[in-house]
Motif scaffolding. Structure first.
Motif, short mmCIF file in Angstrom:
data_model
loop_
_atom_site.label_atom_id
_atom_site.label_comp_id
_atom_site.label_asym_id
_atom_site.label_seq_id
_atom_site.Cartn_x
_atom_site.Cartn_y
_atom_site.Cartn_z
N ASN A 1 1.03 -1.29 -0.11
CA ASN A 1 -0.02 -0.09 0.09
C ASN A 1 0.77 1.09 -0.04
O ASN A 1 0.50 2.38 0.46
N GLU A 2 1.97 1.07 -0.56
CA GLU A 2 2.79 2.46 -0.83
C GLU A 2 2.52 2.97 -2.16
O GLU A 2 3.39 2.50 -3.15
N THR A 3 1.70 3.65 -2.41
CA THR A 3 1.09 3.89 -3.70
C THR A 3 2.13 4.81 -4.54
O THR A 3 2.22 4.82 -5.74
N VAL A 4 2.95 5.71 -4.03
CA VAL A 4 3.70 6.71 -4.30
C VAL A 4 4.85 5.91 -5.12
O VAL A 4 4.96 6.04 -6.26
N VAL A 5 5.32 5.15 -4.46
CA VAL A 5 6.33 4.22 -4.83
C VAL A 5 5.93 3.27 -5.88
O VAL A 5 6.48 3.16 -6.98
N ALA A 6 4.89 2.65 -5.79
CA ALA A 6 4.20 1.94 -6.88
C ALA A 6 4.04 2.54 -8.20
O ALA A 6 4.43 2.07 -9.22
N THR A 7 3.35 3.64 -8.08
CA THR A 7 3.19 4.47 -9.41
C THR A 7 4.73 5.00 -9.90
O THR A 7 4.84 4.69 -11.15
N GLY A 8 5.78 5.37 -9.16
CA GLY A 8 6.97 5.59 -9.77
C GLY A 8 7.61 4.46 -10.35
O GLY A 8 7.97 4.55 -11.63
N VAL A 9 7.51 3.51 -9.84
CA VAL A 9 8.05 2.40 -10.37
C VAL A 9 7.43 1.72 -11.75
O VAL A 9 7.98 1.23 -12.57
N PHE A 10 5.99 1.74 -11.40
CA PHE A 10 5.21 1.19 -12.59
C PHE A 10 5.42 2.11 -13.91
O PHE A 10 5.54 1.50 -14.95
N LEU A 11 5.55 3.43 -13.47
CA LEU A 11 5.87 4.25 -14.66
C LEU A 11 7.24 4.05 -15.54
O LEU A 11 7.11 3.79 -16.81
N MET A 12 8.12 3.63 -14.82
CA MET A 12 9.35 3.36 -15.28
C MET A 12 9.09 1.94 -16.07
O MET A 12 9.78 1.83 -17.20
N SER A 13 8.51 1.00 -15.46
CA SER A 13 8.34 -0.27 -16.06
C SER A 13 7.78 0.04 -17.69
O SER A 13 7.74 -0.58 -18.47
N ALA A 14 6.52 1.10 -17.32
CA ALA A 14 5.75 0.86 -18.57
C ALA A 14 6.54 1.73 -19.71
O ALA A 14 6.35 1.24 -20.97
N VAL A 15 7.49 2.63 -19.36
CA VAL A 15 8.18 3.26 -20.27
C VAL A 15 9.36 2.40 -21.12
O VAL A 15 9.47 2.38 -22.18
N LEU A 16 9.82 1.49 -20.03
CA LEU A 16 10.67 0.26 -20.60
C LEU A 16 10.07 -0.59 -21.54
O LEU A 16 10.62 -0.86 -22.58
N LEU A 17 8.90 -0.94 -21.20
CA LEU A 17 8.13 -1.76 -22.11
C LEU A 17 7.71 -1.01 -23.57
O LEU A 17 8.02 -1.70 -24.48
N ILE A 18 7.16 -0.04 -23.42
CA ILE A 18 6.57 0.77 -24.45
C ILE A 18 7.88 1.05 -25.39
O ILE A 18 7.87 0.76 -26.55
N THR A 19 9.16 1.38 -24.95
CA THR A 19 10.33 1.64 -25.66
C THR A 19 10.71 0.48 -26.22
O THR A 19 11.15 0.48 -27.43
N GLY A 20 10.98 -0.70 -25.56
CA GLY A 20 11.24 -2.03 -25.92
C GLY A 20 10.39 -2.28 -27.27
O GLY A 20 10.76 -2.75 -28.43
N PHE A 21 9.13 -2.29 -27.12
CA PHE A 21 8.09 -2.53 -28.25
C PHE A 21 8.49 -1.90 -29.53
O PHE A 21 8.28 -2.12 -30.40
N PHE A 22 8.59 -0.43 -29.06
CA PHE A 22 8.91 0.34 -30.31
C PHE A 22 10.13 0.10 -30.97
O PHE A 22 10.39 0.27 -32.23
N LEU A 23 11.18 -0.18 -30.10
CA LEU A 23 12.44 -0.27 -30.67
C LEU A 23 12.39 -1.76 -31.60
O LEU A 23 12.87 -1.84 -32.58
N ASN A 24 11.70 -2.82 -31.02
CA ASN A 24 11.51 -4.03 -31.68
C ASN A 24 10.83 -3.83 -33.04
O ASN A 24 11.24 -4.28 -34.18
N SER A 25 9.77 -2.91 -33.20
CA SER A 25 9.01 -2.70 -34.24
C SER A 25 9.92 -2.02 -35.54
O SER A 25 9.64 -2.39 -36.68
#
Length: 596
Positions: free
Chosen positions: A172-196
């Motif tokens: 229930n540490e939402t600030v940390v969860a949001t920050g790390v999730f943002l990083m994870s999402a950016v990495l995934l989106i960037t990875g899919f973009f680079l693969n394409s």
């Protein structure tokens, strides 16, 4: 292909060879071949004229015959004759034709006087041919190949980073969860973009180096997102916030472990876990990237993935490395939980830090509460992180061991023992703390349990040497690496026996790289040390901390801290990234012909 096959045989001749009299027994010859790690021996007569050759295949064929007695069988009984040779002045194309005409995979090389010079191997010529074909066919695809491989790495990192985000959500540490999730999402989106936009295609050496450099910059840059979002530094300006975040991210993903938090126990539990987990991901990514780009192909061919059971491709290789280190992490965390009284999340944070040779601790006072068994668990964890991945793979699969690998490990343990004894003699520090400090330094984990400002210059120099040497090759440890010291020793042997131009080109390249790193690792920190000394710090202390940054050991005397100015933090961050990339990658990128 003409440029490659028109090269002289002498350019690629292995001048280290064995020759024995035809009267030598097979038992004696096998012992000598094993001792010198050779797969063939040239057979000569009493006048030293070459008359035949005996290979491993010849030995195995004869041993399979029931009537053969190795004690009585002589080389002249099993050798292949007449001896097929090639002159040193012939071209590789002619050597390849002779091999094909005679169904051979190796030839004896002779000089103009008919004397033996060395051996030329079929796989050496074919590797040159493959490299040439690859360089021609991939020239137009190099950028797309880099993008595809880069996308694969960032996708894996993004998937792994969902773990700390999930833990923060559960706590229930939402600030940390949001920050790390943002990083994870950016990495995934960037990875899919680079693969394409990329294309699955082999990388040459320069492309691999660019991919590794880009991977770490992306990880470090995107790794600043949780720090910027959580902002655990209090009320500070934008420049300080970015510098602190970039520094902390670089320290994590490079496994340097230099912390700006004097009391990490004040951070949210999930954020502490994220910091250790990012070291873990950085360490695994480094092993994956280095193995993908530089691991010997013949060793990689002996590996089998845990998932498919086949030779692991890119994604499965990363998965295999991840599985191995997750197993180690679980074992160490459970041992720490069983032996100590802290929460399981902190134990997992500690386990990931020591295995990645990172050194982040979830509590500033944790080392003061460790019991003797916990000390030993941490020391074993740090050593595991500094050992070559091939050893871990062999341990779990009971395969994939080589003489060179075990020799490197043996030398490393010898260094640990000698350095520990010297440190005990040089200081008043207790035996257990001395051994722990030496292991933390040599593995570049950098877990600091003693005040380095209170010890003399001699033990400080010893620690600096240990940081520069570092751990074994293809491990999470930093530094020059043990196997490169072996290459420099090999250079000494070559230098006494043969001329530089007669050394095989591959060996010359490896020796050249090792010598370059031997010079660059101690000298590259000097400009940063000079900059820090201009801010009122002692130069020797500044140099020690700069060496700690470039070797990713992270040991220090208090110069690099939260009060350092933003520019200095960025400068030290770049030094950590440079050290994690082992410096030589920049040479591969910008001046590849220098070591081609």
């Amino acid at each position: 292909m003409t440029d490659t096959l028109d090269r002289k045989v002498s350019q690629h001749t292995n001048v280290v060879f064995l020759k024995l009299l035809d009267s030598t027994t097979m038992k004696t010859a096998c012992s000598i071949m094993k001792k010198h790690h050779k797969e063939e021996v040239i057979v000569v007569d009493d006048t030293n004229n070459p008359i035949g050759i005996v290979t491993n295949q010849d030995v195995l064929k004869k041993i399979g015959e029931a009537y053969v007695n190795p004690n009585n069988t002589r080389l002249e009984d099993v050798m292949t004759f007449p001896l097929v040779v090639v002159k040193h002045s012939d071209t590789l194309q002619n050597a390849l034709k002779i091999m094909q005409d005679n169904a051979l995979r190796k030839l004896v090389v002779i000089g103009d006087d008919g004397k033996i010079i060395g051996m030329i191997y079929h796989h050496i010529i074919m590797n040159l041919v493959r490299q040439k074909i690859s360089s021609i066919s991939t020239r137009n695809y190099s950028i797309r190949a880099i993008l595809w491989n880069l996308g694969t790495v960032t996708q894996f990192a993004g998937i792994l980073m969902l773990i700390p985000s999930l833990i923060a959500t559960i706590l229930n540490e939402t600030v940390v969860a949001t920050g790390v999730f943002l990083m994870s999402a950016v990495l995934l989106i960037t990875g899919f973009f680079l693969n394409s936009y990329g294309e699955k295609h082999p990388l040459n050496l320069q492309g691999s180096a660019i991919m590794i450099l880009s991977s770490f910059f992306i990880l470090v840059l995107f790794g600043t997102i949780p720090y910027l979002y959580v902002a655990p530094y209090g009320e500070i300006g934008i420049a300080d916030l970015f510098a602190n975040s970039f520094f902390s991210s670089a320290s994590s993903f490079t496994t340097a472990g230099v912390t700006l938090f004097s009391t990490p126990e004040d951070l949210p539990d999930s954020f502490t876990f994220y910091r250790s987990f990012s070291q873990f991901v950085g360490g695994m990514s480094f092993i994956y990237l280095i193995m993908t780009a530089f691991y010997p192909e013949k060793k990689l061919m002996t590996m089998r993935g845990f998932i498919s059971g086949n030779i692991p491709k890119l994604r499965e290789l990363f998965a295999t490395i991840t599985i191995v280190f997750f197993i180690y992490t679980a074992i160490i965390a459970m041992l720490m939980f069983y032996l100590g009284e802290r929460n399981i999340l902190d134990d997992f944070s500690i386990a990931m830090s020591v295995l990645s040779t990172g050194g982040f601790m979830p509590d500033s006072a944790i080392v003061e509460t460790l019991t003797l068994p916990e000390y030993f668990v941490l020391m074993v964890g740090m050593i595991l992180g500094a050992l070559p991945f091939g050893l871990h793979y062999a341990f779990l699969r009971k395969k994939f061991m080589s003489v060179k690998l075990t020799r490197e490990v043996g030398i490393y343990f010898m260094i640990l023992v000698v350095a520990s004894l010297l440190f005990i003699i040089m200081t008043d520090v207790s035996e257990i703390d001395s051994v722990f400090t030496v292991i933390a330094t040599s593995t570049t984990a950098g877990i600091q349990i003693i005040d380095l400002t209170e010890i003399d210059s001699a033990p400080m120099i010893l620690l600096m040497i240990l940081m520069l040497i570092g751990g074994c090759g293809f491990s999470t440890a930093g530094g020059i690496k043990i196997f490169r010291l072996g290459q420099i020793y090999q250079f000494g042997r070559y230098f006494k026996r043969v001329k530089w131009k007669n050394i095989p080109s591959h060996d010359r390249k490896e020796i050249y790289i090792a010598l370059m790193l031997l010079v660059l690792f101690p000298t590259a920190p000097i400009p940063v040390a000079y900059h820090l000394s201009n801010h009122g710090n002692d130069f020797s202390d500044s140099y020690f901390e700069s060496v700690g940054a470039i070797t990713t050991a992270g040991l220090g005397v208090g110069i690099i801290n939260i009060d350092l100015d933003p520019f200095s933090k960025i400068l030290v961050s770049l030094l950590m990234i440079l050290g994690r990339l082992e410096i030589i990658l920049l040479v591969y990128i910008f001046i590849p012909k220098l070591i081609s």
